[in-house]
Design a protein around this motif. Sequence first.
Motif, PDB file in Angstrom:
ATOM      1  N   ASP A   1      -4.190   3.051  -6.778  1.00 48.86           N
ATOM      2  CA  ASP A   1      -3.891   1.627  -6.731  1.00 48.86           C
ATOM      3  C   ASP A   1      -2.596   1.389  -7.491  1.00 48.86           C
ATOM      4  O   ASP A   1      -2.279   2.100  -8.446  1.00 48.86           O
ATOM      5  CB  ASP A   1      -5.025   0.820  -7.367  1.00 48.86           C
ATOM      6  N   ALA A   2      -1.849   0.406  -7.056  1.00 48.16           N
ATOM      7  CA  ALA A   2      -0.599   0.049  -7.736  1.00 48.16           C
ATOM      8  C   ALA A   2      -0.359  -1.439  -7.555  1.00 48.16           C
ATOM      9  O   ALA A   2      -0.749  -2.032  -6.548  1.00 48.16           O
ATOM     10  CB  ALA A   2       0.574   0.844  -7.167  1.00 48.16           C
ATOM     11  N   THR A   3       0.287  -2.025  -8.541  1.00 46.29           N
ATOM     12  CA  THR A   3       0.674  -3.423  -8.418  1.00 46.29           C
ATOM     13  C   THR A   3       2.002  -3.494  -7.688  1.00 46.29           C
ATOM     14  O   THR A   3       2.774  -2.526  -7.657  1.00 46.29           O
ATOM     15  CB  THR A   3       0.818  -4.088  -9.804  1.00 46.29           C
ATOM     16  N   PHE A   4       2.283  -4.635  -7.135  1.00 44.60           N
ATOM     17  CA  PHE A   4       3.558  -4.865  -6.472  1.00 44.60           C
ATOM     18  C   PHE A   4       4.629  -4.997  -7.545  1.00 44.60           C
ATOM     19  O   PHE A   4       4.427  -5.702  -8.531  1.00 44.60           O
ATOM     20  CB  PHE A   4       3.461  -6.150  -5.629  1.00 44.60           C
ATOM     21  N   PRO A   5       5.764  -4.302  -7.416  1.00 42.39           N
ATOM     22  CA  PRO A   5       6.788  -4.375  -8.465  1.00 42.39           C
ATOM     23  C   PRO A   5       7.306  -5.802  -8.649  1.00 42.39           C
ATOM     24  O   PRO A   5       7.472  -6.540  -7.681  1.00 42.39           O
ATOM     25  CB  PRO A   5       7.909  -3.478  -7.940  1.00 42.39           C
ATOM     26  N   ASP A   6       7.547  -6.180  -9.906  1.00 41.18           N
ATOM     27  CA  ASP A   6       8.131  -7.490 -10.160  1.00 41.18           C
ATOM     28  C   ASP A   6       9.638  -7.442  -9.903  1.00 41.18           C
ATOM     29  O   ASP A   6      10.167  -6.425  -9.448  1.00 41.18           O
ATOM     30  CB  ASP A   6       7.793  -7.977 -11.575  1.00 41.18           C
TER      31      ASP A   6
ATOM     32  N   TYR B   1       0.850  -1.193   0.000  1.00 43.86           N
ATOM     33  CA  TYR B   1       0.000   0.000   0.000  1.00 43.86           C
ATOM     34  C   TYR B   1       0.887   1.245   0.000  1.00 43.86           C
ATOM     35  O   TYR B   1       1.186   1.795   1.063  1.00 43.86           O
ATOM     36  CB  TYR B   1      -0.920   0.016   1.233  1.00 43.86           C
ATOM     37  N   PRO B   2       1.312   1.700  -1.174  1.00 42.07           N
ATOM     38  CA  PRO B   2       2.219   2.864  -1.229  1.00 42.07           C
ATOM     39  C   PRO B   2       1.569   4.131  -0.678  1.00 42.07           C
ATOM     40  O   PRO B   2       0.352   4.302  -0.727  1.00 42.07           O
ATOM     41  CB  PRO B   2       2.504   3.030  -2.723  1.00 42.07           C
ATOM     42  N   SER B   3       2.414   5.040  -0.214  1.00 40.71           N
ATOM     43  CA  SER B   3       1.931   6.310   0.329  1.00 40.71           C
ATOM     44  C   SER B   3       1.544   7.250  -0.817  1.00 40.71           C
ATOM     45  O   SER B   3       1.826   6.983  -1.980  1.00 40.71           O
ATOM     46  CB  SER B   3       3.029   6.961   1.180  1.00 40.71           C
TER      47      SER B   3
ATOM     48  N   GLU C   1       2.448  10.876  -6.086  1.00 43.17           N
ATOM     49  CA  GLU C   1       2.909  12.203  -6.477  1.00 43.17           C
ATOM     50  C   GLU C   1       4.191  12.105  -7.307  1.00 43.17           C
ATOM     51  O   GLU C   1       4.367  12.848  -8.277  1.00 43.17           O
ATOM     52  CB  GLU C   1       3.114  13.072  -5.237  1.00 43.17           C
ATOM     53  N   ASP C   2       5.082  11.195  -6.939  1.00 39.06           N
ATOM     54  CA  ASP C   2       6.297  10.968  -7.733  1.00 39.06           C
ATOM     55  C   ASP C   2       5.959  10.419  -9.115  1.00 39.06           C
ATOM     56  O   ASP C   2       6.586  10.806 -10.112  1.00 39.06           O
ATOM     57  CB  ASP C   2       7.249  10.009  -7.013  1.00 39.06           C
ATOM     58  N   ASP C   3       4.980   9.527  -9.185  1.00 40.38           N
ATOM     59  CA  ASP C   3       4.542   9.011 -10.488  1.00 40.38           C
ATOM     60  C   ASP C   3       3.961  10.137 -11.348  1.00 40.38           C
ATOM     61  O   ASP C   3       4.194  10.186 -12.556  1.00 40.38           O
ATOM     62  CB  ASP C   3       3.505   7.893 -10.328  1.00 40.38           C
TER      63      ASP C   3
END
Length: 180
Positions: A89-94, A61-63, A68-70
């Motif tokens: 929402d974001a996926t977990f990095p591979d 669960y990113p902050s 904002e960086d994206d």
Amino acid sequence: MDGILFFGAIILAFLLLIGIPIAITYFLYKFLNRKFPNKLYKYVAFAPTLLLIYFIWTAIYPSEDFYEDDFKEVTQIEFPKNSKFIYKDATFPDHFGDYTSIFLFETTKEETEKLKVQLEKLKFEEIKDDKWHSSETKIALQKTKAKIAHQYTYEIEGGKNYYVGLLDDEKTILIRRISW
């Protein structure tokens, strides 16, 4: 045979990553409990496990800073002040660090116009059809009553795709970043 060794190594690495902080916590707690049986010092032993939990939590669960960086990566401008996230929402990095993030936020009409000008400067391509509505985009759009008025895309050689949707209420913006 190589597949078994590879997955065995992955499982071993995972167990070590989880097991080492838990083992440190266990033995440190036993030591501190023996040395200071009635003191609160012994609870310092839980720091490694709590740090592990924190890092796992923020990876899943990113902050808001992550989003904002994206935004800055996609648009090359700072995230607008006084903006409010509606959905993120974001996926977990591979294992290569690739991930997908999508977020929907509200800002002022002035900031939306500023973004529109910036997208033209960056040579984003405006698209007219709805083929870019991925399942992630559809889920995000369910969080608002507004519809997409303008949508832009930009693909970077090397495997990144940016999508920006400006909604018809002129204050809601949808950003999707994909890397592969």
